[in-house]
Design an enzyme around this catalytic site. Structure first.
Site, PDB file in Angstrom:
ATOM      1  N   ASP A  33      60.659  54.393   7.668  1.00 43.66           N
ATOM      2  CA  ASP A  33      60.671  55.746   8.236  1.00 43.66           C
ATOM      3  C   ASP A  33      60.466  56.816   7.168  1.00 43.66           C
ATOM      4  O   ASP A  33      60.071  57.937   7.477  1.00 43.66           O
ATOM      5  CB  ASP A  33      61.989  56.007   8.967  1.00 43.66           C
ATOM      6  CG  ASP A  33      61.981  55.254  10.276  1.00 43.66           C
ATOM      7  OD1 ASP A  33      62.194  54.030  10.253  1.00 43.66           O
ATOM      8  OD2 ASP A  33      61.698  55.877  11.317  1.00 43.66           O
ATOM      9  N   ARG A  68      59.317  55.577  19.938  1.00 46.84           N
ATOM     10  CA  ARG A  68      60.046  55.406  18.665  1.00 46.84           C
ATOM     11  C   ARG A  68      59.106  54.712  17.684  1.00 46.84           C
ATOM     12  O   ARG A  68      58.033  54.257  18.052  1.00 46.84           O
ATOM     13  CB  ARG A  68      61.393  54.672  18.832  1.00 46.84           C
ATOM     14  CG  ARG A  68      61.494  53.589  19.845  1.00 46.84           C
ATOM     15  CD  ARG A  68      60.685  52.360  19.555  1.00 46.84           C
ATOM     16  NE  ARG A  68      60.914  51.873  18.199  1.00 46.84           N
ATOM     17  CZ  ARG A  68      60.071  51.124  17.530  1.00 46.84           C
ATOM     18  NH1 ARG A  68      58.905  50.762  18.057  1.00 46.84           N
ATOM     19  NH2 ARG A  68      60.339  50.704  16.312  1.00 46.84           N
ATOM     20  N   GLY A  69      59.564  54.643  16.417  1.00 43.34           N
ATOM     21  CA  GLY A  69      58.693  54.161  15.358  1.00 43.34           C
ATOM     22  C   GLY A  69      58.051  55.376  14.703  1.00 43.34           C
ATOM     23  O   GLY A  69      57.512  56.247  15.406  1.00 43.34           O
ATOM     24  N   ALA A  70      58.121  55.434  13.359  1.00 42.44           N
ATOM     25  CA  ALA A  70      57.771  56.673  12.652  1.00 42.44           C
ATOM     26  C   ALA A  70      56.393  57.253  13.032  1.00 42.44           C
ATOM     27  O   ALA A  70      56.304  58.420  13.440  1.00 42.44           O
ATOM     28  CB  ALA A  70      57.879  56.433  11.150  1.00 42.44           C
ATOM     29  N   ASN A  76      64.713  52.399   6.250  1.00 42.01           N
ATOM     30  CA  ASN A  76      64.179  51.703   7.433  1.00 42.01           C
ATOM     31  C   ASN A  76      65.353  51.301   8.315  1.00 42.01           C
ATOM     32  O   ASN A  76      66.528  51.530   7.986  1.00 42.01           O
ATOM     33  CB  ASN A  76      63.333  50.488   7.018  1.00 42.01           C
ATOM     34  CG  ASN A  76      62.542  49.928   8.186  1.00 42.01           C
ATOM     35  OD1 ASN A  76      61.927  50.678   8.941  1.00 42.01           O
ATOM     36  ND2 ASN A  76      62.563  48.623   8.381  1.00 42.01           N
ATOM     37  N   LYS A  77      65.018  50.691   9.428  1.00 43.15           N
ATOM     38  CA  LYS A  77      66.016  50.299  10.422  1.00 43.15           C
ATOM     39  C   LYS A  77      67.220  49.617   9.790  1.00 43.15           C
ATOM     40  O   LYS A  77      67.070  48.797   8.888  1.00 43.15           O
ATOM     41  CB  LYS A  77      65.342  49.374  11.439  1.00 43.15           C
ATOM     42  CG  LYS A  77      66.188  48.908  12.583  1.00 43.15           C
ATOM     43  CD  LYS A  77      66.917  50.018  13.317  1.00 43.15           C
ATOM     44  CE  LYS A  77      65.992  51.099  13.825  1.00 43.15           C
ATOM     45  NZ  LYS A  77      66.746  52.319  14.259  1.00 43.15           N
ATOM     46  N   GLN A 116      65.032  46.316  18.819  1.00 45.41           N
ATOM     47  CA  GLN A 116      63.577  46.537  18.763  1.00 45.41           C
ATOM     48  C   GLN A 116      62.835  45.251  18.403  1.00 45.41           C
ATOM     49  O   GLN A 116      61.685  45.047  18.795  1.00 45.41           O
ATOM     50  CB  GLN A 116      63.230  47.616  17.717  1.00 45.41           C
ATOM     51  CG  GLN A 116      63.680  49.010  18.072  1.00 45.41           C
ATOM     52  CD  GLN A 116      65.043  49.346  17.506  1.00 45.41           C
ATOM     53  OE1 GLN A 116      65.893  48.478  17.314  1.00 45.41           O
ATOM     54  NE2 GLN A 116      65.285  50.615  17.242  1.00 45.41           N
ATOM     55  N   ARG A 134      64.644  64.044  15.943  1.00 45.03           N
ATOM     56  CA  ARG A 134      65.209  62.922  15.172  1.00 45.03           C
ATOM     57  C   ARG A 134      65.060  63.265  13.688  1.00 45.03           C
ATOM     58  O   ARG A 134      64.039  63.841  13.291  1.00 45.03           O
ATOM     59  CB  ARG A 134      64.504  61.591  15.484  1.00 45.03           C
ATOM     60  CG  ARG A 134      64.941  60.962  16.799  1.00 45.03           C
ATOM     61  CD  ARG A 134      64.409  59.549  16.973  1.00 45.03           C
ATOM     62  NE  ARG A 134      65.271  58.553  16.336  1.00 45.03           N
ATOM     63  CZ  ARG A 134      64.970  57.253  16.289  1.00 45.03           C
ATOM     64  NH1 ARG A 134      63.838  56.798  16.805  1.00 45.03           N
ATOM     65  NH2 ARG A 134      65.790  56.394  15.712  1.00 45.03           N
TER      66      ARG A 134
END
Ligand SMILES: CSC[C@@H](O)[C@@H](O)C(=O)COP(=O)(O)O
Length: 359
Positions: A251, A58-60, A261-262, A210, A101
């Site tokens: 992202d 995960r993470g762009a 973002n998150k 995270q 995703r």
């Protein structure tokens, strides 16, 4: 998903989340950190799709890198000799991986880059036998460039920080989310290298944690001063004067500078503004999407309810309760003090200044 497991016996530092080795993709299972360091071996694009979807990776930027290697795995399946057919096959694999995703634009950016490479190969005089290796080289370049890009983001961001500063971050925009260094964490690693002491506050980042599981872990491993907070403590910590800057990853940045973002990033940005604290966003150019005009057009992923109702491995909400679980939010550009990229620091007016980065 049939994923083979192999355990790394020795802890190494920094942890690399995406590794290509012996014709297969190995992903550090980020769902299991910090307790377990397990690399999963993937040999098909279906396994890569599942790993991205389930957030093994995960993470762009890391999602983009993993997807690029997923295309390489998919390419191995083509046994024919027709270049046009091969290209159609690659497009199919890319279209499939693109559904894993929806929010991080790096996924689509990396897949577009793989498609462009495939088109150049198909149009060349080269024999089809060499195409898989050429695609592998392209995926490896995406990964190597990301490491360099993150370091340059760190170099541009470093002058915004000084010794003793309190810096708050959210989610994990760290080395685990990229090839190395991270985006929001890059200036933290560079400051550490230079002996500059930052006091980092890592938001826990509900519901997937995270911040607690990944950011707190990787910064602690690196010897950086990091304090873990529950998300709802950020305002209190800011009001005490402990935070001089907020820095997060993203992202997707829309053409007007709105930032996805998150989930929880928007609340932080509003809090930062209320306390007169700069709110920085760090990202590579591959996260900037000039084709999306504004933040309301960014697709926001919604994730399963169990992440909220059983997030700690134990039911913490009544059965049958209605749940809303968006994985990301959008911070309007007026809350963003600056966007830090590998090409330098961009400030408002964002539409004009972001477009200039690509000229
Ligand atoms: C350099 S990573 C930037 C973003 O991808 C990160 O901040 C983030 O929101 C990640 O979300 P996740 O759902 O863990 O993939």
């Amino acid at each position: 998903m049939s994923i083979q497991e192999s355990t790394q016996k020795d802890r190494y530092q920094p942890l690399i989340s995406v590794v290509w080795e012996e014709d297969s993709l190995k992903l550090l299972d980020q769902r299991l950190l910090p307790e377990n360091i397990i690399m999963r071996k993937l040999v098909t694009p279906e396994e890569v799709w599942e790993a991205i979807h389930a957030m093994v990776v995960r993470g762009a930027p890391a999602i983009g890198i993993a997807a690029a290697y997923g295309v390489v795995l998919g390419a191995k399946r083509y046994a024919g000799a027709d270049k046009l057919e091969w290209l159609q096959h690659i497009h199919k694999v890319c279209a499939y991986l693109a559904t894993s995703r929806p929010t991080a634009v790096n996924l689509f950016w990396a897949l577009d880059r793989m498609k462009e490479k495939a088109s150049r190969l198909a149009a060349s005089e080269d024999g089809i036998a060499g195409f898989p290796d050429a695609l592998l080289a392209e995926a490896a370049s995406i990964q190597a460039e990301d490491e360099d890009v993150c370091r340059r983001i760190g170099e541009h961001a470093l002058p915004l920080f000084s010794d003793g500063m309190g810096v708050l971050t959210h989610c994990n925009a760290g080395g685990l989310a990229t090839a190395k260094y991270g985006t929001a964490t890059a200036p933290m690693y560079l400051a550490h290298e230079k002996g500059m002491k930052l006091k980092v506050f890592a938001d826990e980042t509900r519901p997937v944690l995270q911040g607690a599981r990944l950011t707190a872990f990787e910064l602690q491993q690196a010897g950086i001063d990091v304090t873990l907070l529950c998300d709802n403590m950020a305002g209190m910590v800011m009001s005490k004067g402990w935070v001089q800057a907020v820095i997060v990853g993203t992202d997707r940045v829309a053409a007007n500078g709105d930032v996805a973002n998150k989930i929880g990033t928007y609340s932080l940005a509003v809090l930062a503004k209320a306390h007169g604290i700069p709110f920085y966003v760090a990202c590579p150019l591959s996260t900037i999407d000039l084709n999306t005009e504004s933040g309301d057009l960014i697709p926001i992923e919604e994730r399963p309810e169990h992440e909220i109702t059983e997030g700690f491995g134990k039911r913490t909400a009544p059965n049958g309760i209605k749940v809303y679980n968006p994985a990301f939010d959008v911070t309007p550009n007026e809350y963003v003090t600056a966007i830090i990229t590998e090409k330098g620091i961009v400030r408002a007016p964002y539409r004009e200044h972001l477009a200039a980065l690509f000229r």
